[in-house]
Design a protein around this motif. Structure first.
Motif, PDB file in Angstrom:
ATOM      1  N   PRO A  50       0.819  -1.228   0.000  1.00 18.65           N
ATOM      2  CA  PRO A  50       0.000   0.000   0.000  1.00 18.65           C
ATOM      3  C   PRO A  50       0.846   1.269   0.000  1.00 18.65           C
ATOM      4  O   PRO A  50       0.522   2.243  -0.699  1.00 18.65           O
ATOM      5  CB  PRO A  50      -0.814  -0.122   1.300  1.00 18.65           C
ATOM      6  CG  PRO A  50      -0.865  -1.589   1.577  1.00 18.65           C
ATOM      7  CD  PRO A  50       0.456  -2.122   1.128  1.00 18.65           C
ATOM      8  N   GLU A  51       1.940   1.268   0.780  1.00 20.02           N
ATOM      9  CA  GLU A  51       2.818   2.442   0.800  1.00 20.02           C
ATOM     10  C   GLU A  51       3.497   2.645  -0.556  1.00 20.02           C
ATOM     11  O   GLU A  51       3.695   3.786  -0.999  1.00 20.02           O
ATOM     12  CB  GLU A  51       3.885   2.281   1.884  1.00 20.02           C
ATOM     13  CG  GLU A  51       3.386   2.425   3.306  1.00 20.02           C
ATOM     14  CD  GLU A  51       2.790   1.153   3.885  1.00 20.02           C
ATOM     15  OE1 GLU A  51       2.430   1.135   5.076  1.00 20.02           O
ATOM     16  OE2 GLU A  51       2.672   0.168   3.125  1.00 20.02           O
ATOM     17  N   TRP A  97      -1.155  -7.425  -6.994  1.00 17.40           N
ATOM     18  CA  TRP A  97      -1.960  -6.612  -6.094  1.00 17.40           C
ATOM     19  C   TRP A  97      -2.742  -5.614  -6.948  1.00 17.40           C
ATOM     20  O   TRP A  97      -2.260  -5.159  -7.995  1.00 17.40           O
ATOM     21  CB  TRP A  97      -1.072  -5.853  -5.113  1.00 17.40           C
ATOM     22  CG  TRP A  97      -0.456  -6.704  -4.050  1.00 17.40           C
ATOM     23  CD1 TRP A  97      -0.856  -6.831  -2.753  1.00 17.40           C
ATOM     24  CD2 TRP A  97       0.703  -7.545  -4.191  1.00 17.40           C
ATOM     25  NE1 TRP A  97      -0.039  -7.711  -2.080  1.00 17.40           N
ATOM     26  CE2 TRP A  97       0.933  -8.162  -2.931  1.00 17.40           C
ATOM     27  CE3 TRP A  97       1.565  -7.851  -5.241  1.00 17.40           C
ATOM     28  CZ2 TRP A  97       1.976  -9.043  -2.713  1.00 17.40           C
ATOM     29  CZ3 TRP A  97       2.598  -8.736  -5.035  1.00 17.40           C
ATOM     30  CH2 TRP A  97       2.809  -9.320  -3.782  1.00 17.40           C
ATOM     31  N   SER A 101      -4.234  -2.110  -8.102  1.00 14.38           N
ATOM     32  CA  SER A 101      -3.711  -0.746  -8.057  1.00 14.38           C
ATOM     33  C   SER A 101      -4.542   0.129  -8.990  1.00 14.38           C
ATOM     34  O   SER A 101      -5.332  -0.393  -9.792  1.00 14.38           O
ATOM     35  CB  SER A 101      -2.244  -0.729  -8.500  1.00 14.38           C
ATOM     36  OG  SER A 101      -2.146  -0.859  -9.908  1.00 14.38           O
ATOM     37  N   ILE A 161       2.270   1.773  -3.532  1.00 14.66           N
ATOM     38  CA  ILE A 161       1.260   2.298  -4.463  1.00 14.66           C
ATOM     39  C   ILE A 161       1.071   3.800  -4.250  1.00 14.66           C
ATOM     40  O   ILE A 161       1.021   4.580  -5.217  1.00 14.66           O
ATOM     41  CB  ILE A 161      -0.068   1.540  -4.300  1.00 14.66           C
ATOM     42  CG1 ILE A 161       0.087   0.088  -4.772  1.00 14.66           C
ATOM     43  CG2 ILE A 161      -1.191   2.231  -5.063  1.00 14.66           C
ATOM     44  CD1 ILE A 161      -1.124  -0.785  -4.505  1.00 14.66           C
TER      45      ILE A 161
END
Length: 692
Positions: free
Chosen positions: A177-178, A246, A248, A180
């Motif tokens: 997440p960081e 993942w 995005s 992205i």
């Protein structure tokens, strides 16, 4: 982007290169028609290095950014933030990794123990990568099984080399997440774009402030069909069939290699890092790209203030660096099956960290000889202080002056870009001078006090540089003293349970009415589970390399040093000047810490945190909740079944019970009292099951 290994000789550029403008692309791109590589002929304006303001440490570091030595200045007082590129965990580590991390461990210890600088040491572990995916597909396993295994193995081997644990460990899979969000912000600033293949790329030309480490004429592999510029690099890779991904904003995918370190380091340290390090092979393109994307994200001209790079390790048969991808490696476990961690550390210290090292048997023998020389000298000092050596023309004033000068020389060399070869040379010069004086026959002028001071000086230098010596850490580390106390209580409790289970007899009021042989069945039913748990505890502690020995009147424990024994380093001697017990082939953080001394096994992946350094414990106490230390990761650990086990020829508890049941009952009066009501109920229960 990979640098071409056969970079074309620019002497023939008039014959080789043809300049042209690619349709739809920016001008200033040059093409090598023989190697099918492009390079940028445009030279962007590069900003100068900005010296930070703050605490001037007096330590001078060769900064790869400036290509010269710069004084280390720390903006936050005595605190140093340090990010180091860790392993890509798709295979076992090799001695190239070992030399890299041993060298940085020495530098870290110099900061901590010689100059009292508080170091926050963050290691990034790449557990998402093309090589990992390929390896997982080859083995038909989930990629996390591969990364879990090899990460565990890596940290075991680093402990075996007596390398301090990182203050913090960050894994790419925990920071998606960081990452992205990091990419999104770069795109918002106009420095990123989606390529024709669906991946997100960093626009080097649009950003402009590139080429910190490389020349603008650096060659790039050609894939301009999906990118704007040859030097552009992937921030986010579009998913391919059979790959983990993942979600995005740009579709399913995974992080690019370079963005990982920038996002993880920024999440922990913010917009500025004091020190960033890695191997020389990471300087370009990896660190080059890290600087560009991090400065873009934070909107700063300088992200990391100092950059360190270690030289390669190679063998005489290979002209290139040792690398898993080149298949020219020697595993770390093979190294430690032949040499001790002290010997390999000495080998690393004899070459400056920025220089390449040639790994040969001859050079290792030199390291072993010097390691032994220190041991011989310390034993000689100890014998002199105790009066066991009669001769020795020692002048107190002269020796104290020599000792003070030696200390200043060592500190001066370490301040000068961590010059360990010269620092060790100073120590060996001191040893040589005093060894000569020990040979002189004057018995009138004896100064045991000053020789004791010299002995302490040499021992402290060796200890601070990371050389192992049994007894030091356990005797000085309060946390490890607590570990001993906990183990004492644990083993004593196990012994009491064991004795209770073996010796406790049923009361006569219960046994009188029992059929012949029933008492044995009842006792086995009652006490076998307890004895199986005693077996299980012994197995679990053995997996942590703690051995329990059951004696007639007690049980004892010690740290495992029973396998692959070799002579310990000669200077590793006890207070009486006699050599210490043999040390195992694979050194660990310290023998007292209970860490593995057996060769690292791929099949048995035990917790690497059975032993931890005082430094790691101290620094972990202030760790950010978002950081994952090496203990908090879930691993698949094979569990030994309970029941009958034999360890080093010992009889298991349940077997001992069987033996005791065949011995006549001669000690009823000495058995412990047991609640007869509970036993009677248990007896009735067993009788019913037997009858049915």
């Amino acid at each position: 982007m990979n640098v071409s290994r056969n970079s074309c000789n620019l002497r023939f550029c008039s014959k080789v290169f043809t300049s042209f403008t690619i349709a739809g692309k920016k001008k200033g791109v040059t093409y090598n028609r023989f190697s099918n590589h492009y390079y940028s002929s445009k030279t962007p304006k590069v900003s100068e290095w900005i010296e930070p303001s703050g605490n001037r440490t007096g330590i001078y570091i060769y900064n790869s950014l400036t290509k010269q030595k710069n004084e280390l200045v720390l903006p936050r007082g005595n605190h140093l933030s340090w990010y180091i590129c860790g392993p890509t965990v798709y295979d076992s580590s090799h001695i190239g990794h070992a030399s890299n991390y041993v060298r940085y461990d020495i530098i870290r210890r110099v900061f901590l123990d010689f100059f009292n600088i508080n170091v926050s040491y963050l290691m990034g572990v790449t557990d998402i990568d093309d090589k990992i995916i390929v390896r997982a597909n080859e083995l038909g396993q989930d990629f996390t099984a591969i990364t879990n295994h090899y990460e565990r193995e890596f940290f075991q081997e680093m402990l075996a080399l007596n390398i301090l644990q990182p203050t913090m460990t960050s894994r790419v899979s925990d920071y998606v997440p960081e990452i992205i969000a990091f990419v999104q912000k770069i795109m918002e600033k106009g420095h990123g774009y989606v390529g024709k293949d669906g991946s997100v790329y960093f626009d080097v030309v649009e950003y402009g402030n590139y080429y910190k480490f490389a020349s603008p004429q650096q060659l790039f592999k050609s894939d301009v069909e999906v990118k704007k510029n040859p030097a552009d690099f992937a921030l986010w890779k579009a998913a391919k069939p059979g790959e983990p991904f993942w979600d995005s904003p740009w579709g399913p995918g995974r992080p690019g290699w370079h963005i990982e370190c920038s996002a993880m380091a920024s999440r922990v340290f913010g917009s500025t890092i004091d020190l960033h390090s890695g191997g020389l092979d990471l300087m370009f393109p990896h660190h080059e790209n890290e600087i560009a994307q991090s400065c873009s994200y934070h909107g700063v001209k300088q992200w990391a203030n100092y950059w360190l790079h270690t030289g390669f390790l190679f063998t005489p048969q290979e002209s290139e660096k040792m690398s898993k991808s080149l298949k020219n490696t020697i595993s770390t476990s093979s190294l430690l099956s032949k040499y001790t961690s002290n010997q390999f550390r000495m080998f690393c210290m004899l070459t400056h960290y920025r220089n390449n090292i040639e790994f040969t048997e001859e050079k290792m023998q030199k390291a072993i000889s010097l390691d032994n020389k220190i041991g011989s000298f310390l034993r000689q000092c100890d014998a002199y202080v105790k009066g066991q050596v009669v001769g020795g023309d020692i002048s107190e004033a002269e020796t104290m002056n020599m000792l003070a000068e030696n200390y200043e020389r060592v500190m001066g060399h370490l301040k000068d870009d961590f010059h360990t070869p010269l620092a060790m040379d100073a120590i060996f010069n001191l040893i040589s001078v005093l060894n000569q004086k020990f040979k002189e026959s004057d018995t009138v002028c004896r100064c045991p006090g000053v020789i004791a001071a010299v002995e302490v000086h040499v021992k402290r230098i060796c200890k601070k540089l990371g050389f192992l010596k049994k007894g030091w850490k356990m005797s000085e580390d309060s946390d490890n003293m607590k570990l001993r106390e906990v183990l004492d209580h644990t083993v004593r409790f196990r012994y009491n349970v064991r004795q209770y289970s073996i010796k406790t007899k049923l009361p006569e009021s219960v046994t009188a009415s029992l059929p012949a042989g029933m008492e044995k069945k009842i006792r086995k039913e009652l006490f076998t589970p307890l004895l199986q748990q005693c077996d299980s505890l012994r197995t679990q502690l053995k997996n942590c390399y703690i051995n329990i020995q059951d004696l007639k009147t007690s049980s004892t424990w010690d740290f495992d040093d029973s396998k692959d024994m070799r002579e310990d380093s000669d200077w590793d001697s006890d207070s009486s000047g006699t050599p210490m017990d043999k040390q195992t082939t694979q050194e660990t953080q310290s023998s007292e810490h209970g860490t593995s001394k057996e060769p690292i096994s791929k099949e048995i992946m035990h917790d690497t945190q059975c032993g931890k350094t005082e430094e790691f414990e101290r620094e972990m106490s202030t760790e950010s909740p978002s950081i994952h230390d090496t203990q908090n990761r879930d691993y698949k650990i094979s569990e030994e079944p309970t029941g009958r086990h034999t360890h080093d020829g010992q009889t298991t508890e349940s077997e001992k019970l069987e033996q005791s049941l065949n011995v006549e009952d001669t000690c009823r009066k000495d058995t412990e009292k047991v609640d007869s009501k509970v036993l009677k109920e248990a007896t009735e229960s067993v009788s019913k099951r037997t009858t049915s």
